[in-house]
Design an enzyme around this catalytic site. Sequence first.
Site, short mmCIF file in Angstrom:
data_model
loop_
_atom_site.label_atom_id
_atom_site.label_comp_id
_atom_site.label_asym_id
_atom_site.label_seq_id
_atom_site.Cartn_x
_atom_site.Cartn_y
_atom_site.Cartn_z
N SER A 124 -20.92 -12.47 19.11
CA SER A 124 -21.71 -11.52 19.90
C SER A 124 -22.35 -10.42 19.05
O SER A 124 -21.76 -9.97 18.06
CB SER A 124 -20.79 -10.87 20.94
OG SER A 124 -21.39 -9.73 21.48
N GLU A 126 -22.34 -7.54 19.88
CA GLU A 126 -21.44 -6.38 19.98
C GLU A 126 -20.63 -6.19 18.70
O GLU A 126 -20.07 -5.12 18.46
CB GLU A 126 -20.50 -6.53 21.18
CG GLU A 126 -21.17 -6.33 22.53
CD GLU A 126 -21.61 -4.89 22.80
OE1 GLU A 126 -20.91 -3.97 22.39
OE2 GLU A 126 -22.67 -4.71 23.41
N TYR A 148 -13.64 -5.17 22.93
CA TYR A 148 -14.33 -6.46 23.02
C TYR A 148 -15.00 -6.81 21.69
O TYR A 148 -14.84 -7.93 21.18
CB TYR A 148 -15.38 -6.39 24.14
CG TYR A 148 -16.33 -7.57 24.16
CD1 TYR A 148 -15.98 -8.78 24.76
CD2 TYR A 148 -17.62 -7.47 23.60
CE1 TYR A 148 -16.87 -9.85 24.79
CE2 TYR A 148 -18.50 -8.54 23.62
CZ TYR A 148 -18.11 -9.73 24.21
OH TYR A 148 -19.00 -10.79 24.23
P1 NDP Z 1 -19.02 -15.01 31.60
O1 NDP Z 1 -18.19 -13.79 31.79
O2 NDP Z 1 -20.09 -15.31 32.60
O3 NDP Z 1 -18.05 -16.28 31.55
C1 NDP Z 1 -16.80 -16.21 30.94
C2 NDP Z 1 -16.08 -17.51 31.18
O4 NDP Z 1 -14.80 -17.47 30.54
C3 NDP Z 1 -15.80 -17.81 32.66
O5 NDP Z 1 -16.01 -19.18 32.89
C4 NDP Z 1 -14.33 -17.47 32.80
O6 NDP Z 1 -13.68 -18.20 33.80
C5 NDP Z 1 -13.83 -17.95 31.45
N1 NDP Z 1 -12.52 -17.40 31.11
C6 NDP Z 1 -12.18 -16.10 30.95
N2 NDP Z 1 -10.87 -16.00 30.64
C7 NDP Z 1 -10.38 -17.27 30.61
C8 NDP Z 1 -9.11 -17.81 30.35
N3 NDP Z 1 -8.06 -17.03 30.06
N4 NDP Z 1 -8.96 -19.17 30.38
C9 NDP Z 1 -10.01 -19.95 30.68
N5 NDP Z 1 -11.24 -19.49 30.95
C10 NDP Z 1 -11.42 -18.16 30.91
O7 NDP Z 1 -19.63 -14.93 30.13
P2 NDP Z 1 -21.04 -15.51 29.58
O8 NDP Z 1 -21.27 -16.86 30.10
O9 NDP Z 1 -22.08 -14.45 29.74
O10 NDP Z 1 -20.75 -15.57 28.01
C11 NDP Z 1 -20.19 -16.74 27.41
C12 NDP Z 1 -19.57 -16.34 26.08
O11 NDP Z 1 -20.56 -15.77 25.23
C13 NDP Z 1 -18.46 -15.31 26.19
O12 NDP Z 1 -17.50 -15.59 25.19
C14 NDP Z 1 -19.17 -14.00 25.90
O13 NDP Z 1 -18.28 -13.02 25.40
C15 NDP Z 1 -20.15 -14.47 24.84
N6 NDP Z 1 -21.38 -13.68 24.72
C16 NDP Z 1 -22.15 -13.43 25.83
C17 NDP Z 1 -23.32 -12.71 25.71
C18 NDP Z 1 -24.20 -12.47 26.90
O14 NDP Z 1 -25.12 -11.65 26.77
N7 NDP Z 1 -24.00 -13.14 28.01
C19 NDP Z 1 -23.75 -12.17 24.40
C20 NDP Z 1 -22.92 -12.59 23.30
C21 NDP Z 1 -21.77 -13.29 23.46
P3 NDP Z 1 -13.51 -17.62 35.32
O15 NDP Z 1 -14.76 -18.04 36.05
O16 NDP Z 1 -12.29 -18.31 35.78
O17 NDP Z 1 -13.39 -16.14 35.22
P1 GDP Z 2 -23.09 -4.99 26.89
O1 GDP Z 2 -24.22 -4.77 25.95
O2 GDP Z 2 -22.36 -6.28 26.64
O3 GDP Z 2 -22.15 -3.84 27.00
O4 GDP Z 2 -23.77 -5.24 28.32
P2 GDP Z 2 -23.84 -4.34 29.64
O5 GDP Z 2 -24.88 -4.96 30.51
O6 GDP Z 2 -22.48 -4.16 30.25
O7 GDP Z 2 -24.33 -2.91 29.12
C1 GDP Z 2 -25.56 -2.76 28.44
C2 GDP Z 2 -25.85 -1.28 28.25
O8 GDP Z 2 -26.11 -0.69 29.52
C3 GDP Z 2 -24.69 -0.48 27.64
O9 GDP Z 2 -25.20 0.36 26.64
C4 GDP Z 2 -24.17 0.36 28.80
O10 GDP Z 2 -23.63 1.62 28.42
C5 GDP Z 2 -25.46 0.56 29.59
N1 GDP Z 2 -25.21 0.92 30.99
C6 GDP Z 2 -25.71 1.99 31.64
N2 GDP Z 2 -25.25 2.03 32.90
C7 GDP Z 2 -24.45 0.95 33.05
C8 GDP Z 2 -23.69 0.47 34.17
O11 GDP Z 2 -23.65 1.03 35.25
N3 GDP Z 2 -23.00 -0.71 33.96
C9 GDP Z 2 -23.03 -1.36 32.77
N4 GDP Z 2 -22.35 -2.52 32.65
N5 GDP Z 2 -23.71 -0.90 31.70
C10 GDP Z 2 -24.42 0.24 31.85
#
Ligand code: NDP
Ligand code: GDP
Length: 331
Positions: A124, A126, A148
């Site tokens: 990520s 992050e 995270y």
């Molecule tokens: P989501 O939060 O939408 O999905 C997370 C998934 O992980 C869900 O299917 C959840 O299952 C599963 N999960 C969580 N804990 C467990 C566990 N203990 N055992 C099995 N499954 C588990 O994330 P995204 O699809 O947005 O992201 C996918 C990956 O990419 C993640 O690792 C995220 O950190 C990373 N990422 C995402 C970014 C983004 O902008 N979206 C950016 C960079 C990295 P359940 O439905 O049961 O909760």
């Molecule tokens: P992140 O980049 O994975 O932390 O994705 P988020 O969508 O959670 O947050 C993106 C940015 O939006 C961060 O800088 C947050 O501080 C900002 N932000 C401002 N207001 C909010 C809020 O109400 N919820 C979340 N999730 N983020 C917020």
Amino acid sequence: MTKRALITGITGQDGSYLADLLLEKGYKVYGLRRRTSVPILENIRHIENEIEFIEGDIQDLSSLIRAVKQSDPDEVYNLAAQSFVGTSWTQPILTGHATALSVTNMLEAVRIMKPDARFYQASSSEMFGKVVETPQRETTPFYPRSPYGVAKVYGHWMTVNYRESYNMFGSSGILFNHESPRRGVEFVTRKITDAVARIKLGLQSELRLGNLEAMRDWGYAKDYVECMWLMLQQDKPDDYVIATGEVHSVREFCEIAFKYVDLDYRDYVVTDPAFFRAAEVDLLQGDPTKAINQLGWTPQKTSFVKLVQLMVESDLKKAEITRSEIYSLRK
Ligand code: NDP
Ligand code: GDP
């Protein structure tokens, strides 16, 4: 021969789009799914019958060993994680287990059961946190700003380490924020588009947000999962930044989303200290040059404005259903 893929995190945003893509490509898709009291399958309902689910948890090595044995995968996409930055402060230890150590669980399961499978790790942006250079590229040093981010750095380096220690095919995608109608509602983009739709339809009166000045490099999740697949089709494993290279603020996101339904965000958005982060990541901007040159990937197939609009449109449809349900209950 039909290729076989195992996806962890298949019920999430990326897992569901990746499953769509791999099914389209003719893969046999296995999805690791954890047991929940009530199944949450919203994102994959449309392909539920095409996926073979394997019950398991990424924190439980034995279930991962069983999942790799049962699926016998050519490719493993490790997407499961505790993925919300905000929650990583309130549940830092769980985040350490689910987002960091679980990567080693998955790597071990692959090393033990199917060491020649190709492995994708969901790293990520992050990890760059308090950025030391802009834009961020593969060589930019990490400076994570949340539990995270710290956990993702661990998972990232473990993937590199298994590549170097065991010669495994492990690639990491350092993906910048990517959004879609399937994004969880606690993330800021979806929180905004959901609120815009509900405000427009009279179901909500205000939207409480934290830092409106944070800048992100937002892309469309459907475009990004293609990179995950491309990374595992290369001759050699490697790490890639996936981003658009374009940045926008949370404020701009609000402005465009509200404007799309003829509203002014200033009339509805309320700043609430509860949503400020303990340590903020002010700006993330990726440099996707390596992915463009080596993977032949095209960033920004879907523009920022288009992304905001398609998320608002999707939430308008959902809010419309909610409103109809409320009306029918009142009758
Ligand atoms: P989501 O939060 O939408 O999905 C997370 C998934 O992980 C869900 O299917 C959840 O299952 C599963 N999960 C969580 N804990 C467990 C566990 N203990 N055992 C099995 N499954 C588990 O994330 P995204 O699809 O947005 O992201 C996918 C990956 O990419 C993640 O690792 C995220 O950190 C990373 N990422 C995402 C970014 C983004 O902008 N979206 C950016 C960079 C990295 P359940 O439905 O049961 O909760
Ligand atoms: P992140 O980049 O994975 O932390 O994705 P988020 O969508 O959670 O947050 C993106 C940015 O939006 C961060 O800088 C947050 O501080 C900002 N932000 C401002 N207001 C909010 C809020 O109400 N919820 C979340 N999730 N983020 C917020």
